[in-house]
Scaffold this motif. Structure first.
Motif, PDB file in Angstrom:
ATOM      1  N   UNK A 134       0.629  -0.974  -0.093  1.00 57.78           N
ATOM      2  CA  UNK A 134       0.031  -0.070   0.082  1.00 57.78           C
ATOM      3  C   UNK A 134       0.699   1.702  -0.016  1.00 57.78           C
ATOM      4  N   UNK A 135       0.822   2.823  -0.318  1.00 55.01           N
ATOM      5  CA  UNK A 135       1.037   3.359  -0.137  1.00 55.01           C
ATOM      6  C   UNK A 135       0.141   4.854   0.080  1.00 55.01           C
ATOM      7  N   UNK A 136       0.938   4.619   1.279  1.00 55.86           N
ATOM      8  CA  UNK A 136       0.078   5.774   2.602  1.00 55.86           C
ATOM      9  C   UNK A 136       1.084   7.241   1.831  1.00 55.86           C
TER      10      UNK A 136
ATOM     11  N   UNK B 267       9.170  -0.863  -1.721  1.00 57.11           N
ATOM     12  CA  UNK B 267       9.519  -2.185  -0.605  1.00 57.11           C
ATOM     13  C   UNK B 267       8.255  -3.167  -0.382  1.00 57.11           C
ATOM     14  N   UNK B 268       8.944  -4.426  -0.999  1.00 56.70           N
ATOM     15  CA  UNK B 268       7.983  -5.401  -1.910  1.00 56.70           C
ATOM     16  C   UNK B 268       7.105  -5.792   0.127  1.00 56.70           C
ATOM     17  N   UNK B 269       5.963  -6.013  -0.415  1.00 57.87           N
ATOM     18  CA  UNK B 269       5.349  -6.241   0.918  1.00 57.87           C
ATOM     19  C   UNK B 269       4.731  -5.266   2.097  1.00 57.87           C
ATOM     20  N   UNK B 270       5.331  -4.423   1.909  1.00 59.17           N
ATOM     21  CA  UNK B 270       5.556  -3.667   2.461  1.00 59.17           C
ATOM     22  C   UNK B 270       4.854  -1.930   2.698  1.00 59.17           C
ATOM     23  N   UNK B 271       4.325  -1.016   2.794  1.00 53.70           N
ATOM     24  CA  UNK B 271       3.936  -0.249   2.757  1.00 53.70           C
ATOM     25  C   UNK B 271       4.713   0.545   3.052  1.00 53.70           C
TER      26      UNK B 271
ATOM     27  N   UNK C  68       0.935  -0.249 -10.999  1.00 57.28           N
ATOM     28  CA  UNK C  68      -0.211  -0.459 -10.687  1.00 57.28           C
ATOM     29  C   UNK C  68      -0.910  -1.458 -10.316  1.00 57.28           C
ATOM     30  N   UNK C  69      -1.754  -0.972  -9.568  1.00 58.53           N
ATOM     31  CA  UNK C  69      -2.859  -1.615  -8.802  1.00 58.53           C
ATOM     32  C   UNK C  69      -2.641  -1.802  -7.547  1.00 58.53           C
ATOM     33  N   UNK C  70      -1.197  -1.141  -6.978  1.00 58.48           N
ATOM     34  CA  UNK C  70      -1.707  -1.211  -5.485  1.00 58.48           C
ATOM     35  C   UNK C  70      -2.073   0.108  -5.133  1.00 58.48           C
TER      36      UNK C  70
ATOM     37  N   UNK D 135      -4.110   2.969   7.276  1.00 59.20           N
ATOM     38  CA  UNK D 135      -3.541   1.607   6.787  1.00 59.20           C
ATOM     39  C   UNK D 135      -2.035   1.489   6.985  1.00 59.20           C
ATOM     40  N   UNK D 136      -1.333   2.146   7.733  1.00 60.20           N
ATOM     41  CA  UNK D 136       0.375   2.172   7.731  1.00 60.20           C
ATOM     42  C   UNK D 136       0.359   0.325   8.837  1.00 60.20           C
TER      43      UNK D 136
END
Length: 201
Positions: A4-6, A78-82, A122-124, A197-198
Motif C-alpha cells: 500500500x502507498x500512504x 518495499x516488497x509486501x510492505x507499506x 499499477x494495482x497498488x 492503513x500504515x
C-alpha cells in the motif's frame, strides 16, 4: 511492489512533525511492515511543491511532477510492505507567506502524486492522509510561526482577518477528496496512524 502507498502531505501546524518524529524514531520497529520516507529525503520534491503553491503556473507544476516521478522511479519499492511518504510541504507553503492565501494548491498537487504513483505502481492501493486542527487554534499557530520564522510584523487581528479562509482545513480535505479517486483519510487532534492503513493488516 509495495502493499500500500500512504501519502501524508499535511497540513502544517497540525501535528505533522510529531507524526514524522514517531515514524523516524520507530523505523527499526516498523521496518517489517513499512518503509517511511520523510521530508529530508524529498527536499527537491517539497521545494517544487512550494514553488507551485507560490506561482501556480504550468512550468512549476511540470517541475513538481517530473521530480516526483523521478523520485519514485529511483526508489527501491518495499516488497509486501507499506510505503509511507510524509512531508507537510507536499501541499505547498504554509499560507500567510507572501501573497499565499490558502492551501488551494493541495488538491492539484495531490492529484498529480496520485496519478504518478498509480502509473509507477499499477494495482497498488494509494491512500492519502491529512491531519487537521480547529480553525482558530490553527490560525494562531500559523501566525506565530510566521512571526518567529519570517519576522512578520502584521498584527494578529489583521492576520486573522486576512487569512481566515485558510484555517478551514476540513473544507480543504474535502476539496482534495473531490479531486482524487483514491481514499482520503483525515484525523482531527489525534495521531491515529493505524487508521490510514500504515499498520499490518
Amino acid at each position: 511492489m509495495p502493499r500500500r502507498i500512504v501519502i501524508h502531505p499535511g497540513f502544517h501546524k497540525t501535528g505533522t512533525s510529531t507524526i514524522q518524529h514517531v515514524l523516524k524514531a520507530n523505523r527499526p520497529t516498523l521496518r517489517p511492515w513499512m518503509q517511511s520516507v520523510l521530508r529530508g529525503q524529498m527536499r527537491m520534491i517539497v521545494s517544487a511543491a512550494r514553488g507551485y503553491s507560490t506561482w501556480r503556473d504550468p512550468v512549476s507544476l511540470f517541475k513538481f511532477s517530473a521530480r516526483f516521478k523521478a523520485f519514485l522511479d529511483g526508489l527501491r519499492p518495499p516488497r509486501g510492505r507499506v510505503l509511507c511518504l510524509s512531508a507537510e510541504e507536499l501541499s505547498g507553503h504554509l499560507p500567510g507567506r507572501g501573497k499565499l492565501a490558502d492551501f488551494s494548491a493541495a488538491p492539484v498537487l495531490a492529484a498529480r502524486m496520485a496519478a504518478i504513483a498509480a502509473r509507477r505502481f499499477p494495482g497498488v492501493e494509494i491512500v492519502f492522509f491529512y491531519s487537521t486542527r480547529a480553525p482558530e487554534a490553527w490560525l494562531q499557530s500559523a501566525y506565530w510561526h510566521h512571526v518567529k520564522a519570517s519576522s512578520m510584523t502584521m498584527e494578529w487581528d489583521d492576520y486573522a482577518r486576512a487569512y481566515a479562509a485558510s484555517s478551514d482545513l476540513e473544507a480543504m480535505v474535502d476539496a482534495v477528496a473531490d479531486a482524487l479517486e483514491c481514499p482520503v483519510h483525515r484525523v482531527h487532534h489525534g495521531l491515529q496512524i493505524g487508521g490510514c492503513g500504515i499498520g499490518a493488516g
